[in-house]
Motif scaffolding. Structure first.
Motif, PDB file in Angstrom:
ATOM      1  N   LEU A 196     -47.967  12.842 -31.107  1.00  0.00           N
ATOM      2  CA  LEU A 196     -47.773  14.275 -31.340  1.00  0.00           C
ATOM      3  C   LEU A 196     -48.825  14.812 -32.295  1.00  0.00           C
ATOM      4  O   LEU A 196     -49.442  15.860 -32.055  1.00  0.00           O
ATOM      5  CB  LEU A 196     -46.376  14.552 -31.905  1.00  0.00           C
ATOM      6  CG  LEU A 196     -46.121  15.982 -32.408  1.00  0.00           C
ATOM      7  CD1 LEU A 196     -46.143  16.978 -31.256  1.00  0.00           C
ATOM      8  CD2 LEU A 196     -44.806  16.071 -33.176  1.00  0.00           C
ATOM      9  N   VAL A 197     -49.047  14.106 -33.378  1.00  0.00           N
ATOM     10  CA  VAL A 197     -50.019  14.546 -34.384  1.00  0.00           C
ATOM     11  C   VAL A 197     -51.423  14.600 -33.792  1.00  0.00           C
ATOM     12  O   VAL A 197     -52.149  15.581 -33.975  1.00  0.00           O
ATOM     13  CB  VAL A 197     -49.981  13.614 -35.614  1.00  0.00           C
ATOM     14  CG1 VAL A 197     -51.082  13.989 -36.604  1.00  0.00           C
ATOM     15  CG2 VAL A 197     -48.618  13.671 -36.290  1.00  0.00           C
ATOM     16  N   LYS A 198     -51.795  13.548 -33.077  1.00  0.00           N
ATOM     17  CA  LYS A 198     -53.129  13.503 -32.470  1.00  0.00           C
ATOM     18  C   LYS A 198     -53.310  14.654 -31.493  1.00  0.00           C
ATOM     19  O   LYS A 198     -54.355  15.317 -31.473  1.00  0.00           O
ATOM     20  CB  LYS A 198     -53.325  12.159 -31.771  1.00  0.00           C
ATOM     21  CG  LYS A 198     -54.691  11.989 -31.122  1.00  0.00           C
ATOM     22  CD  LYS A 198     -54.812  10.621 -30.459  1.00  0.00           C
ATOM     23  CE  LYS A 198     -56.151  10.459 -29.765  1.00  0.00           C
ATOM     24  NZ  LYS A 198     -56.273   9.139 -29.091  1.00  0.00           N
ATOM     25  N   TRP A 199     -52.298  14.888 -30.675  1.00  0.00           N
ATOM     26  CA  TRP A 199     -52.352  15.970 -29.679  1.00  0.00           C
ATOM     27  C   TRP A 199     -52.468  17.336 -30.355  1.00  0.00           C
ATOM     28  O   TRP A 199     -53.376  18.111 -30.067  1.00  0.00           O
ATOM     29  CB  TRP A 199     -51.094  15.900 -28.806  1.00  0.00           C
ATOM     30  CG  TRP A 199     -50.929  17.030 -27.824  1.00  0.00           C
ATOM     31  CD1 TRP A 199     -51.551  17.156 -26.618  1.00  0.00           C
ATOM     32  CD2 TRP A 199     -50.070  18.165 -27.958  1.00  0.00           C
ATOM     33  NE1 TRP A 199     -51.134  18.308 -25.988  1.00  0.00           N
ATOM     34  CE2 TRP A 199     -50.227  18.942 -26.790  1.00  0.00           C
ATOM     35  CE3 TRP A 199     -49.181  18.591 -28.949  1.00  0.00           C
ATOM     36  CZ2 TRP A 199     -49.517  20.134 -26.589  1.00  0.00           C
ATOM     37  CZ3 TRP A 199     -48.481  19.775 -28.754  1.00  0.00           C
ATOM     38  CH2 TRP A 199     -48.658  20.533 -27.589  1.00  0.00           C
ATOM     39  N   ALA A 200     -51.560  17.633 -31.269  1.00  0.00           N
ATOM     40  CA  ALA A 200     -51.522  18.952 -31.899  1.00  0.00           C
ATOM     41  C   ALA A 200     -52.770  19.235 -32.724  1.00  0.00           C
ATOM     42  O   ALA A 200     -53.258  20.372 -32.750  1.00  0.00           O
ATOM     43  CB  ALA A 200     -50.279  19.070 -32.775  1.00  0.00           C
ATOM     44  N   ASN A 201     -53.289  18.229 -33.391  1.00  0.00           N
ATOM     45  CA  ASN A 201     -54.435  18.432 -34.283  1.00  0.00           C
ATOM     46  C   ASN A 201     -55.772  18.500 -33.552  1.00  0.00           C
ATOM     47  O   ASN A 201     -56.764  18.946 -34.141  1.00  0.00           O
ATOM     48  CB  ASN A 201     -54.499  17.317 -35.331  1.00  0.00           C
ATOM     49  CG  ASN A 201     -53.476  17.498 -36.440  1.00  0.00           C
ATOM     50  OD1 ASN A 201     -52.774  18.508 -36.496  1.00  0.00           O
ATOM     51  ND2 ASN A 201     -53.381  16.527 -37.324  1.00  0.00           N
ATOM     52  N   ASN A 202     -55.809  18.063 -32.299  1.00  0.00           N
ATOM     53  CA  ASN A 202     -57.098  17.953 -31.613  1.00  0.00           C
ATOM     54  C   ASN A 202     -57.226  18.790 -30.344  1.00  0.00           C
ATOM     55  O   ASN A 202     -58.230  18.692 -29.640  1.00  0.00           O
ATOM     56  CB  ASN A 202     -57.380  16.485 -31.295  1.00  0.00           C
ATOM     57  CG  ASN A 202     -57.610  15.664 -32.554  1.00  0.00           C
ATOM     58  OD1 ASN A 202     -58.658  15.758 -33.192  1.00  0.00           O
ATOM     59  ND2 ASN A 202     -56.619  14.881 -32.937  1.00  0.00           N
TER      60      ASN A 202
END
Length: 346
Positions: free
Chosen positions: A138-144
Motif C-alpha cells: 500500500l505504501v509503495k503504491w500510494a507514494n509512487n
C-alpha cells in the motif's frame, strides 16, 4: 478570518490524542500569518477522550489557536462525524486528520501552498506507515503513483489514490459534493466522496513529501469497511464511466478474481466480454463456463488466450506488485496506454 480548519473525528481516541495534538502544536504554520483552528467531533466516546480534549483546548487557547469540541453521546459514524465537524468549522480550507495519525511539522503550510494554486483540487501527500513495514505494498503504491495514475488507478482495493488521512482541500470542494455519505456502518465514505469529486471535474495533487504518519492498528475504522462493499461501488463506477464507452473487451486473469469480475457485470456489459487472457499455460486454450447458481444456468462461455494474443481494451484483474515485477514486465511489453487501452480493477 480562519484560513485552515483541521477536521478530526474521534471515537475512543484516548490512546492517540496526545501524539496527534502534539504534532499539530508543532506546526510551522504557527510562526506564519496563517490562521488555523482545530475542530474535533467526539463521536460518542466512552473513554477519557473528552477530558483529554478539554486539556488540549486549554493549551491551544494559550497559543491563540481555537480548539472547538463538538459531538454527541452516541456514535453517528465516521462520515457523519466529519460532516458535523465541518459544519462547526469556519476555515476557507479543510485539513482532514485522523486522531490516530501524526502530522509532519510542515503539513499545513505545504498543503495550503499547493491548494491555493487551484481551488477545485484535493491535495494529498506521501505517507510514513507506523509500525514501519506494515502494509508495504500500500505504501509503495500510494507514494509512487504518477500524476496521471492518481486519476487512473482508482479501481483498486487500496481505495482512493490519495489516502484519506492526507486530504486537504478548499471548502468549496466539500460544499460542491455536499459532504460525506454515512448510510450504514461500514460505508466507504472516503471512496464515495473521492469518486464524486472526480465526477464533478475535480483535480488531484500529491505533495511529494511524507507529511502524515499513517498508523496501522486493528481498531482502525478502515477495517469496518468490507471489500465486497467497495467492490460493488467500484464495479458500478467502472461500468458507468469506462465500460459504457467500449464495444467489447478482454479480462486479464482467468482465475478467481477475473471470473468474479465478469459475474459482477450487468447483462449489457457481460455481453461485451469477448475472452479471458492469462499467462498460465494450464488455462490457455481452455473454455471457461461461468455458471450462475441463482439462475441455474451458464452466464457466459469464454476462451482463454495468452496475454500476447489479445487486443485492447483490457480490464486487468491482477494485484499489483505481487510477482516480483513479472506481471508488470509482461504488461509493459505490450506498450499499452493506461486509461485508454486498459484499466486496472483489483
Amino acid at each position: 478570518m480562519i484560513d485552515i480548519s483541521i477536521i478530526i473525528p474521534v471515537y475512543n481516541g484516548e490512546q492517540w490524542i496526545d501524539e496527534c495534538m502534539k504534532s499539530i502544536a508543532a506546526q510551522s504554520a504557527l510562526n506564519t500569518e496563517i490562521k488555523f483552528e482545530i475542530v474535533v467531533y467526539n463521536d460518542g466516546s466512552n473513554d477519557d477522550t473528552c477530558n483529554l480534549l478539554v486539556k488540549w483546548a486549554e493549551y491551544f487557547f494559550k497559543h491563540s489557536v481555537n480548539l472547538i469540541i463538538t459531538g454527541e453521546n452516541y456514535s453517528k459514524g465516521v462520515g457523519a462525524a466529519k460532516n458535523a465537524a465541518v459544519r462547526a468549522s469556519s476555515g476557507r480550507y479543510l485539513c482532514f486528520q485522523d486522531v490516530d495519525d501524526v502530522m509532519h511539522p510542515d503539513r499545513l503550510i505545504l498543503q495550503w501552498n499547493a491548494a491555493k494554486k487551484k481551488d477545485n483540487v484535493i491535495v494529498g501527500s506521501r505517507i510514513i506507515r507506523e509500525p514501519y513495514g506494515s502494509t508495504p505494498r500500500l505504501v509503495k503504491w500510494a507514494n509512487n503513483l504518477t500524476a496521471n495514475q492518481l486519476k487512473l488507478q482508482i479501481y483498486t482495493s487500496n481505495g482512493p489514490t490519495l489516502l484519506m488521512p492526507t486530504w486537504f482541500c478548499h471548502r468549496s470542494v466539500y460544499n460542491k459534493i455536499g459532504g460525506f455519505v454515512e448510510s450504514s456502518p461500514g460505508t466507504p465514505e472516503d471512496l464515495i466522496f473521492f469518486y464524486s469529486h472526480l465526477d464533478l471535474g475535480g483535480d488531484l495533487f500529491r505533495v511529494d513529501e511524507e507529511l502524515v504518519i499513517y498508523t496501522y492498528h486493528e481498531g482502525a475504522t478502515t477495517f469496518s469497511v468490507t471489500r465486497e462493499r467497495i467492490w460493488q461501488i467500484q464495479i458500478k463506477r467502472l461500468e458507468d464511466n469506462v465500460l459504457q464507452h467500449w464495444d467489447d473487451f478482454t479480462v486479464w486473469n482467468a482465475g478467481k478474481q477475473g471470473r468474479k469480475f465478469v459475474r459482477s457485470l450487468i447483462p449489457y456489459n457481460l455481453n461485451k466480454v469477448k475472452s479471458f487472457c492469462d499467462i498460465d499455460r494450464n488455462k490457455i486454450g481452455k473454455i471457461i463456463e461461468l455458471y450462475c447458481p441463482m439462475r441455474r444456468s451458464v452466464l457466459k462461455k469464454l476462451k482463454v488466450f495468452h496475454f500476447t494474443e489479445v487486443k485492447p481494451p483490457l480490464v486487468i484483474c491482477m494485484k499489483l506488485d505481487l510477482t516480483n515485477g513479472e506481471f508488470e514486465k509482461n504488461l509493459n511489453s505490450l506498450n499499452l496506454i493506461e486509461g485508454i487501452d486498459y484499466v486496472i480493477f483489483n
